[in-house]
Every structure is written in structure tokens, then in C-alpha cells.
Write a protein that holds these residues in place. Structure first.
Motif, mmCIF file in Angstrom:
data_model
loop_
_atom_site.group_PDB
_atom_site.id
_atom_site.type_symbol
_atom_site.label_atom_id
_atom_site.label_comp_id
_atom_site.label_asym_id
_atom_site.label_seq_id
_atom_site.Cartn_x
_atom_site.Cartn_y
_atom_site.Cartn_z
ATOM 1 N N VAL A 1 0.846 -1.190 0.000
ATOM 2 C CA VAL A 1 0.000 0.000 0.000
ATOM 3 C C VAL A 1 0.880 1.238 0.000
ATOM 4 C CG1 VAL A 1 -1.795 1.285 1.212
ATOM 5 C CG2 VAL A 1 -1.793 -1.206 1.276
ATOM 6 N N TYR A 2 0.529 2.182 -0.863
ATOM 7 C CA TYR A 2 1.204 3.483 -0.891
ATOM 8 C C TYR A 2 0.132 4.545 -0.688
ATOM 9 C CZ TYR A 2 4.246 7.308 -2.424
ATOM 10 O OH TYR A 2 4.991 8.457 -2.479
ATOM 11 N N GLU A 3 0.309 5.374 0.330
ATOM 12 C CA GLU A 3 -0.670 6.425 0.614
ATOM 13 C C GLU A 3 0.035 7.774 0.646
ATOM 14 O OE1 GLU A 3 -4.004 5.434 3.451
ATOM 15 O OE2 GLU A 3 -2.494 3.981 4.132
ATOM 16 N N LYS A 4 -0.654 8.748 0.074
ATOM 17 C CA LYS A 4 -0.112 10.103 0.099
ATOM 18 C C LYS A 4 -1.269 11.074 -0.006
ATOM 19 C CE LYS A 4 3.369 13.078 -2.054
ATOM 20 N NZ LYS A 4 4.339 13.208 -3.153
ATOM 21 N N GLU A 5 -1.354 11.971 0.954
ATOM 22 C CA GLU A 5 -2.438 12.951 0.994
ATOM 23 C C GLU A 5 -3.780 12.235 0.918
ATOM 24 O OE1 GLU A 5 -1.446 15.711 -2.082
ATOM 25 O OE2 GLU A 5 0.316 16.458 -1.016
ATOM 26 N N ASN A 6 -4.521 12.410 -0.180
ATOM 27 C CA ASN A 6 -5.888 11.878 -0.207
ATOM 28 C C ASN A 6 -6.046 10.696 -1.155
ATOM 29 O OD1 ASN A 6 -5.447 13.296 -2.510
ATOM 30 N ND2 ASN A 6 -7.435 14.283 -2.578
ATOM 31 N N MET A 7 -4.978 9.927 -1.404
ATOM 32 C CA MET A 7 -5.102 8.788 -2.316
ATOM 33 C C MET A 7 -4.387 7.571 -1.736
ATOM 34 S SD MET A 7 -4.377 8.488 -6.390
ATOM 35 C CE MET A 7 -4.872 6.996 -7.270
ATOM 36 N N ARG A 8 -4.984 6.419 -1.977
ATOM 37 C CA ARG A 8 -4.442 5.145 -1.501
ATOM 38 C C ARG A 8 -4.278 4.230 -2.706
ATOM 39 N NH1 ARG A 8 -7.103 0.503 1.055
ATOM 40 N NH2 ARG A 8 -5.662 -0.485 2.533
ATOM 41 N N LEU A 9 -3.098 3.638 -2.844
ATOM 42 C CA LEU A 9 -2.778 2.809 -4.009
ATOM 43 C C LEU A 9 -2.357 1.420 -3.545
ATOM 44 C CD1 LEU A 9 -2.241 2.841 -7.184
ATOM 45 C CD2 LEU A 9 0.145 3.267 -6.581
ATOM 46 N N LEU A 10 -3.035 0.384 -4.056
ATOM 47 C CA LEU A 10 -2.645 -1.007 -3.828
ATOM 48 C C LEU A 10 -1.833 -1.493 -5.017
ATOM 49 C CD1 LEU A 10 -4.804 -0.768 -1.614
ATOM 50 C CD2 LEU A 10 -5.652 -3.026 -2.290
ATOM 51 N N TYR A 11 -0.745 -2.244 -4.752
ATOM 52 C CA TYR A 11 0.089 -2.734 -5.849
ATOM 53 C C TYR A 11 0.851 -3.971 -5.394
ATOM 54 C CZ TYR A 11 4.028 -0.557 -3.397
ATOM 55 O OH TYR A 11 4.980 -0.228 -2.452
ATOM 56 N N ARG A 12 1.394 -4.717 -6.369
ATOM 57 C CA ARG A 12 2.190 -5.910 -6.071
ATOM 58 C C ARG A 12 3.602 -5.821 -6.665
ATOM 59 N NH1 ARG A 12 -0.490 -10.619 -4.488
ATOM 60 N NH2 ARG A 12 0.799 -11.956 -5.823
ATOM 61 N N GLU A 13 3.878 -4.798 -7.445
ATOM 62 C CA GLU A 13 5.190 -4.633 -8.075
ATOM 63 C C GLU A 13 6.285 -4.596 -7.006
ATOM 64 O OE1 GLU A 13 8.027 -4.763 -10.237
ATOM 65 O OE2 GLU A 13 6.267 -4.359 -11.514
ATOM 66 N N ASN A 14 7.339 -5.416 -7.196
ATOM 67 C CA ASN A 14 8.410 -5.441 -6.196
ATOM 68 C C ASN A 14 9.754 -4.977 -6.744
ATOM 69 O OD1 ASN A 14 9.096 -7.593 -7.805
ATOM 70 N ND2 ASN A 14 9.168 -9.125 -6.167
ATOM 71 N N ASP A 15 9.774 -4.453 -7.959
ATOM 72 C CA ASP A 15 11.004 -3.906 -8.520
ATOM 73 C C ASP A 15 11.252 -2.538 -7.890
ATOM 74 O OD1 ASP A 15 12.897 -2.542 -10.091
ATOM 75 O OD2 ASP A 15 12.373 -3.701 -11.874
ATOM 76 N N PRO A 16 12.310 -2.382 -7.098
ATOM 77 C CA PRO A 16 12.525 -1.107 -6.383
ATOM 78 C C PRO A 16 12.701 0.079 -7.331
ATOM 79 C CG PRO A 16 14.443 -2.559 -6.183
ATOM 80 C CD PRO A 16 13.349 -3.378 -6.782
ATOM 81 N N GLU A 17 13.315 -0.150 -8.504
ATOM 82 C CA GLU A 17 13.503 0.943 -9.456
ATOM 83 C C GLU A 17 12.153 1.427 -9.996
ATOM 84 O OE1 GLU A 17 16.182 -0.213 -12.516
ATOM 85 O OE2 GLU A 17 17.860 -0.579 -11.151
ATOM 86 N N LYS A 18 11.272 0.490 -10.312
ATOM 87 C CA LYS A 18 9.948 0.883 -10.809
ATOM 88 C C LYS A 18 9.142 1.590 -9.724
ATOM 89 C CE LYS A 18 9.216 -2.558 -14.444
ATOM 90 N NZ LYS A 18 8.333 -3.656 -14.910
ATOM 91 N N ARG A 19 9.232 1.083 -8.494
ATOM 92 C CA ARG A 19 8.492 1.730 -7.407
ATOM 93 C C ARG A 19 8.993 3.158 -7.198
ATOM 94 N NH1 ARG A 19 9.276 -3.208 -4.317
ATOM 95 N NH2 ARG A 19 10.631 -2.025 -2.935
ATOM 96 N N GLU A 20 10.298 3.302 -7.199
ATOM 97 C CA GLU A 20 10.897 4.621 -6.980
ATOM 98 C C GLU A 20 10.501 5.589 -8.088
ATOM 99 O OE1 GLU A 20 13.125 7.680 -5.300
ATOM 100 O OE2 GLU A 20 12.633 5.719 -4.435
ATOM 101 N N ALA A 21 10.477 5.090 -9.330
ATOM 102 C CA ALA A 21 10.203 5.959 -10.474
ATOM 103 C C ALA A 21 8.719 6.219 -10.678
ATOM 104 C CB ALA A 21 10.788 5.335 -11.750
#
Length: 858
Positions: free
Chosen positions: A222-242
Motif C-alpha cells: 500500500v502506498y498512501e499520500k495525501e488523499n489517495m491510496r494505491l494497492l500494488y504488487r510490483e516489487n522492482d525497487p527501481e519501478k516503485r521509486e520511479a
């Protein structure tokens, strides 16, 4: 006055509808699916509506899901029984009570009816205990998600599954304690864990159609920021960072633009999203909880401009649906195109400020026009608005006419009405039908009031008609060599004679300048008076601004095409030349060489994608095997030459894709294997883990001698378990073993083996790749025979994609006979599916009449 006229038309249609309903008021006629008669009857019967649903989801993905429902329904009359839609076996319903009394419902053709004796006018409480249906509940070992468009909510739970019966939804989910959940409403409460399970209670959302209800549950980050919540399964750190911050920012930008453009604030309580591996579509606009294909949103730092643009437009498209489709929904799925046209139309506007360096008119042209032409040129083309008698056939309405021709139409309409009046009409329309349903006629009434055009006639051609115009230019010169007459006429490719009112530009090419002429083609033939008196041009580029829709005259000197300086004019010339190739008006060998020159000289990534795509189409779809074998090394050499020279990274990625897609010869495989083994590198070409996986798949498809090594290392190198499962799924069809490929093909007869649709389509593309067609041709008849079943069990885009991945890849006379034999044996085949078949096999049909690329004989 115009709006009054449209109101009278709408009132007449309403009275006609009510008369049809009253005719059946005392009885129900049920059939498979949801017929328009049943929908009209229930619309007249049902008022305020809400559902409170509870699903108890076990960790084991094969165990049944126990569920319950409280349906609160206001009835305007009780002259008939009340028909719920529930497309499962009757054993899935365990108990039903109505207003406190247990009843035994009658089951018939995917419905169950509550006897009228238990009902009352006004509010009714109906409790249902049931087992959740699973046709549209996508279950995986550690996650699941719903996908209920167009009328598949009734495959999951009992409901009134038609778009004009909007309802409020309450939801409770019981799930394993380590799972995350997402639905349209906010999470109001999360219970303490008991026996490794927790219960989530969601807030009720504002009224929506059943197909927009959703939930996601499973092992997600789960990635949350301000007023949005995102569910994901991607585990590539470069893709997550970008990607993570960018995904949320792009949603915020889209919401801001749409709130301003529509003069209507974001219409729901929240906007969250879930990124799902192998999701069937790019995205789906569930209220407050958009679902996306994970690979479309998670990009690494080496993503091309085209990939980044595609992501922006996908996010903008799905966000636009919150207003166009979710806030205001079509009354019936014959107008489903309305939500899609606005989503695409708005997405194009939203993307502009995010990419100020991009020529957005060029991007609009290349994104929509070739795609729209690919269906509109076929014998199976259809109007933008199609008749629909039953929602079970609604999925077959979707296609490129809706997604690509409709935005072209809407841009022409905006220009004809005027940007500001068009915007004001849209704003008034949204306010008038908020949280309700509307038809195309309702929208046109607001736009018609702001225009001098006869929008009914305009709409009759563009929305109710099908096909495209063919333009013919006529020039005459006086004795001094100057233009004395220039006219442009419209003819039709097929069907009834008509005129598509539209505007576009024509460019006259001179040695040191170009002259651009505006054309308003609103009659069978129009004269271009501004051209009279001009010198004879070196050449003429029709539709030079890429605004007109149709087939335009070719340039006289095609060798000039790669040298056209204006990007839009150059792109338009390429697209039009390809259409003329398919019409048999241009020599394939000549154009093939022009494309190779264009590949070398092109500096614009968007146009380079088009050139490369056309080149590959001619190479694989319109050439003899001997030509490909002789030409392969030449294209490999050209690709590696372009990779080696100093070019930007985004262009290098395109050259790499071309090399990857055509490099099947020993020489080509040598280059690809060295890239895969990281023994060869090119400056500015950066490959991701996914790139190496796809490269491995190509080498396996080409039968590389190192296949065992490639398979073993690739499986070991994939860090993402979902991606590893996808690669493993493809291995039988990538194998050199005909026995394994045959077993896979036969396994597709079982619907269970077709559930991972995106994986199945990739597998079919490999199985029916031109290099495998001699063996795989034996499976074509069964693929076509399965089409109706594929439509019944698959999601909306799957039937057409199924055909494109199989028989749509062929050009042989043998495959064409399979097609002809099937059509001859099924004269009463459903028209919507027959059209899909004709659309998918248009290249196959045309190949029978073209002189294919072949090796020149001495």
C-alpha cells in the motif's frame, strides 16, 4: 426552440417506452441476459434502491465464498413479480426473505423472481443468503478482484443489473488478516483479528450503476499520500521509486483539470486505485477505486516518451470516467460509447500540459486514426451507436470505433460548435443528469441549442452511420501553368451515398515554401477558391493537419514522404499511404523501401513507432516466406546500424523492438542472444528486467539452440512472482515441442484455462506467430468455433483479441478457406460476433487480392 424540440422528441420516446412497459405490466417475460423489455419494465417498477452486501472470503482460492445481501427497494407498483438477475445455478441461493417472510423464489434463465404476493408498494426489505458467483470474481492464490462490466454484477450477487437502476452500495468484507482491501467507499471500520481473519466495513457511496461496484482483496503493498491510496504488487525497487509518486500526482492533475473544465467538483468521496498483474484491460473506472493493469502504470527510469504518454492518458481516461460514465451514466449500453468518447477526448486534453514538448495534435492523430481505420475499413465495421436488444450482448459493442473513431467525431463536433459553447453545453448536461442516466439525444439537445448546425443530421452521419469517406482531388491549370480550379469530392467506400461534414487542411508544396489551404467539406464536392491563381505545386499533401477522417489522395512523389518537414503532414502522409496500400493503390515493394528510408531518417518517436509498425506489418502479414528469409538479415543489419549510431534513448528503444520482433534468422538471433547475455551493449539503450524477459521469450519462440539455458536463467532472474507465473504459463507455447503446443491449444477448450486472459492472448500470439503457422493452422477451426463460448465466458475485449491473436495473424489461402467455410456453415451467426470476425480477419481477406512481397526473380 431547439432544446424544446429535443425535449418533445425525448418525451415521445418516453411515452412510447411506457406504452411498451404497460403492455407487459401484468406479466414478466424472462430470457437469458437482461432484455430491453425487462429493463424498461423494471425501470417503471423500481424507485429508490440500495444494497448492503457481505462477503466472507476464505484464504483458499478454491473454497466457496459465503455471502449475504440486504436489498432495500422502493416499488412503484406490484402488478408483477419482482425479477432479480443472478446468473448462477439455483443452488447458490440458500435463503430469501421478503419483508420478514421467507419465500421460495422461482428460478428461470439467469433470474429469480420474488412473488408479488410478498411485495408492497413503497419500501421493501429483501434478505438473501447466497454463495457468490465466480464468473467475474477473478481469484488467484493470494488476491482477487471483481470486474463486473457490462452486466456481470449478476454473476456475483443478486441485483437489478441494468445501468439505469442506480443504487447505493454498502459493503462488508471478511478476509485473511494480512490482506489489504479496496472498494468504492472509505473504510469505516476494521475489526480486530479473530482466528487470523478481519472484517472491513465500508462507507456507502453515492448512487452508481451495478457495473461500477467493485472490491479488491489480497496480498498487496500500500502506498498512501495525501488523499489517495494505491494497492500494488510490483516489487522492482527501481519501478516503485520511479512510479509511485508520479501515479498519484497524475491522478491529482487529472482531477484538477476535470473539475475546472466541467465546473463540477469531484463527484465521489475518494479516488483510490489498485494495480493488478495481468488485468484484463488497461484500466476500469470503478467508482472511487480504479483498477489498472500494473505494467501500464509502473515504469522504470528508462521508459520511452511513448510509454509515459500512454500512462498519462490511461490515468486521465479512467479519472475522466468519474464524471463521464460514473456521475452521468448512459441509460442503456447502446450509448456506452458516450462515456468512452468523453474519457478519451478529455484524456487528450489533460495530457497536453503534462508534456509541453509533445506535439499533441500529432499524438491524437497517431493514437486514434490508424486504430479507427483498422475497423472502419473492414466488412465488419459498425456505427458508433449500435442497437442492443439484450445486455448479454453488450460486450460485443466495444471496439476501436467506440474508443478511436468517436473521439475523432467529437473533435470535429467541438470545432463545428465552437470550443466555448461546446464546453458550456457539456457543463449544463453534467449538472442536469448528475447521479442519473442520460442518452446521446440528451447531450445533443444541450449542444444543439448552442449551434447553428443541424446536429440531428450531423449526428445521423457520424454517430448512426458507419464507414468512412474517400476523397478525390481535381485540379485544372490555365495556359500559364497556374491553378484555375481545385475541388475536392467525397465518395463512400461502401454503403449508401452520404457526406461526412468535416474540416481539414491541404498543403501545396513548393521549392521554398508551403501553402496551407483550409477545407470545409460539408457537401459532395467543394471548391477551394483560395487555390485559384497559385503556381502549380511540386506536390500536394491532403489532410496535412491530420484533422480530416477518411482516405485521401496519395502524394505524387512518395519518395518525398520521409523528407516532409512538418511532423503532422509527414505522419498523415504515412498513414494515408498505408490505407492506400491495403486498397491496392500502391505497390508494396515500393512502399516497403520508402519505410526503410523513413526508419533511418525519422527523428520523431511517435512517427518512428508508426513507421516501424507499418514495416513489421508488411514484413509479417503481407510477404511470402521466401521474402522474409531473404530480407531478415537486411533488417537486422539496419536495426543494429541504427542502434550503434548516436541517437536519443527513446529512438534506440524503438530500433531494439524492431530487431527483437524480426530477428529470427541465425544472424538476428546472434545479435539478440548477445544482448540477452549482456555480451553486447549499445550506448543509450538501457534494458529493464522486463525487457530481458521479453527478449528471452523471443529467442525461445525463434527456437534458439540455447533455449534450455535461456529458460533456466530467465526463471532464476525474475524477481516478481506474478511475472514468473506469466513466463511459466507461456513456456509450453514457446517450446519447440509440437506436443506441448497441441496440449495447450486443446486445453483452451476448457473455460477455466482461459481465465488469465492477458496471458492466454500472449500465448496465442506465440502459437500462431508466422513462424509457427504451418503447424498451428490445424487449430484455427477450433479457435473460430469457440468464439461464442469465448464471448459468454470472457470479458468484453477478449473475443476480438482472441481472433486477432489467432486467425487474424494469417494471410495464407488455407486460413482464408477456414474463414470462408465457417461463414458459409453459419449463415445465422450473431451479427455482432460476425462483425468481430470480419474485423479481425480484414488483413487476411485483403492479402488474397494483393501481390505479396516476394523475392525478385531474375
Amino acid at each position: 426552440m431547439k432544446k424544446l424540440a429535443w425535449t418533445l422528441v425525448s418525451l415521445s420516446l418516453l411515452l412510447l417506452q411506457q406504452s411498451c412497459v404497460s403492455h407487459h405490466k401484468d406479466q414478466l417475460f424472462l430470457e437469458e441476459g437482461i432484455s430491453i423489455e425487462l429493463a424498461q419494465h423494471r425501470k417503471a417498477q423500481i424507485g429508490d434502491l440500495s444494497y448492503v452486501l457481505h462477503f466472507d472470503i476464505p484464504k483458499n482460492d478454491t473454497a466457496k465464498i459465503k455471502a449475504s445481501e440486504l436489498c432495500l427497494v422502493e416499488l412503484k407498483h406490484v402488478a408483477t413479480d419482482l425479477a432479480f438477475d443472478f446468473q448462477v445455478d439455483s443452488s447458490f441461493v440458500r435463503a430469501v426473505s421478503v419483508n420478514g417472510e421467507e419465500v421460495s423464489p422461482r428460478f428461470e434463465k439467469g433470474h429469480f423472481t420474488v412473488p408479488k404476493a410478498f411485495l408492497k408498494r413503497g419500501q421493501n426489505e429483501i434478505h438473501i443468503d447466497f454463495i457468490a458467483g465466480e464468473q467475474s470474481l477473478n481469484r488467484n492464490p493470494d488476491y482477487l478482484y471483481t470486474l463486473l462490466v457490462p452486466a456481470r454484477a449478476s454473476t456475483l450477487f443478486p441485483c437489478f443489473d441494468q445501468p439505469d437502476l442506480k443504487a447505493r452500495f454498502g459493503l462488508q468484507l471478511e478476509v485473511p488478516a494480512l490482506w489489504e482491501v479496496l472498494s468504492g467507499g472509505e473504510i469505516l471500520k476494521k475489526s480486530a483479528a479473530v482466528n487470523g481473519r478481519v472484517k472491513y466495513t465500508f462507507a456507502e457511496e453515492k448512487p452508481m450503476s451495478t457495473y461500477l461496484f467493485s472490491f479488491v482483496a489480497g496480498r498487496f503493498s500500500v502506498y498512501e499520500k495525501e488523499n489517495m491510496r494505491l494497492l500494488y504488487r510490483e516489487n522492482d525497487p527501481e519501478k516503485r521509486e520511479a512510479s509511485l509518486d508520479s501515479i498519484l500526482t497524475l491522478h491529482d492533475q487529472a482531477k484538477g483539470f476535470l473539475s475546472l473544465y466541467t465546473d463540477y467538483p469531484f463527484p465521489f468521496g475518494k479516488l483510490d486505485a489498485a494495480c493488478i498483474p495481468g488485468f484484463q484491460y488497461g484500466g476500469m473506472e470503478h467508482v472511487g477505486a480504479i483498477q489498472y493493469r500494473e505494467s501500464a502504470l509502473f515504469l522504470d527510469e528508462n521508459a520511452t516518451q511513448t510509454q509515459a504518454l500512454r500512462r498519462v492518458k490511461l490515468i486521465a481516461h479512467e479519472t475522466a470516467h468519474m464524471w463521464f460514465g460514473d456521475l452521468v451514466t448512459m441509460k442503456w449500453f447502446d450509448d456506452v460509447w458516450m462515456k468512452e468518447v468523453f474519457a478519451n477526448f478529455m484524456a487528450d486534453k489533460i495530457a497536453n500540459p503534462a508534456f509541453p514538448e509533445v506535439n499533441h495534435d500529432l499524438h491524437f492523430f497517431l493514437l486514434h486514426y490508424p486504430s479507427a481505420y483498422s475497423e472502419d475499413r473492414t466488412l465488419g465495421t459498425n456505427p458508433i451507436q449500435q442497437p442492443l436488444k439484450n445486455l448479454k450482448d453488450a460486450g460485443s459493442i466495444y471496439g476501436k470505433i467506440i474508443y478511436d473513431k468517436a473521439p475523432i467525431m467529437m473533435r470535429q463536433l467541438e470545432k463545428a460548435v465552437g470550443n466555448q459553447p461546446f464546453r458550456e453545453g457539456v457543463q449544463e448536461y453534467l449538472k442536469a443528469f448528475a447521479y442519473s442516466n442520460a442518452s446521446w439525444q440528451d447531450l445533443v439537445a444541450y449542444l444543439d441549442d448552442k449551434s447553428e448546425l443541424d446536429l440531428r443530421q450531423w449526428s445521423h452521419v457520424w454517430v448512426s452511420g458507419k464507414g468512412r469517406p474517400n476523397f478525390v482531388g481535381q485540379l485544372a491549370y490555365d495556359k500559364s501553368g497556374k491553378i484555375s480550379k481545385f475541388s475536392i469530392a467525397q465518395t463512400v467506400e461502401s454503403g449508401k451515398e452520404r457526406v461526412w461534414p468535416q474540416s481539414f487542411q491541404v498543403m501545396l508544396v513548393y521549392p521554398n515554401r508551403n501553402v496551407v489551404l483550409n477545407v470545409n467539406s460539408d457537401r459532395q464536392q467543394v471548391r477551394i477558391q483560395e487555390a485559384v491563381g497559385l503556381e502549380k505545386p511540386l506536390d500536394i499533401i491532403y489532410n496535412s493537419n491530420g484533422f480530416g477522417y477518411g482516405v485521401f489522395p496519395l502524394m505524387e512523389n512518395l519518395e518525398r514522404m520521409p523528407k516532409i518537414k512538418n511532423d503532422l503532414a509527414r505522419a498523415s502522409a504515412y498513414v494515408n499511404a498505408y490505407e492506400q496500400i491495403l486498397n491496392g493503390k500502391l505497390d508494396l515493394a515500393q512502399y516497403y523501401e520508402i519505410l526503410k528510408k523513413g526508419l533511418e531518417s525519422e527523428q520523431n518517436e511517435l512517427i518512428l513507432n508508426t513507421i516501424s509498425g507499418q514495416l513489421q506489418s508488411l514484413f509479417w502479414r503481407f510477404s511470402e516466406e521466401s521474402f522474409r528469409d531473404a530480407e531478415c538479415d537486411s533488417l537486422v543489419a539496419l536495426s543494429t546500424k541504427l542502434l550503434a549510431i548516436d541517437r536519443p534513448a527513446n529512438l534506440k528503444k524503438n530500433y531494439f523492438r524492431l530487431l527483437e520482433d524480426i530477428g529470427y534468422s541465425p544472424f538476428g538471433q546472434k545479435q539478440l542472444f548477445e544482448l540477452w547475455a549482456k555480451k553486447r551493449k549499445y550506448k543509450e539503450l538501457k534494458l529493464s528486467e522486463d525487457d530481458f524477459t521479453r527478449l528471452a521469450e523471443k529467442l525461445l519462440l525463434y527456437g534458439n539452440p540455447q533455449s534450455e539455458l535461456i529458460t533456466k536463467r530467465t526463471l532464476a532472474s525474475i524477481r516478481n512472482e506474478d511475472e514468473r507465473a506469466r513466463f511459466t504459463h507461456l513456456l509450453p507455447v514457446l517450446s519447440g515441442s509440437e506436443i506441448q503446443r497441441k496440449a495447450y491449444a486443446e486445453g483452451l477448450e476448457n473455460a477455466v484455462n482461459r481465465e488469465k486472459e492477458s496471458w492466454v492472448l500472449e500465448a496465442l500470439h506465440c502459437m500462431h506467430h508466422p513462424l509457427r503457422q504451418k503447424q498451428s493452422q490445424a487449430y484455427l477451426k477450433k479457435s473460430v468455433d469457440l468464439l461464442q463460448e469465448v464471448q459468454q465466458t470472457g470479458d468484453i475485449f477478449f473475443p476480438k483479441a482472441w481472433l486477432e491473436a489467432s486467425i487474424g495473424q494469417y494471410h495464407s489461402p488455407e486460413a482464408y478457406r477456414v474463414l470462408q467455410d465457417f461463414l458459409a456453415a453459419n449463415p445465422e451467426y450473431p451479427l455482432s460476433l460476425k462483425n468481430k470476425l470480419l474485423q479481425a480477419t480484414d488483413n487476411l481477406r485483403r492479402a488474397q487480392n494483393l501481390s505479396l512481397l516476394s523475392v525478385s526473380k531474375p
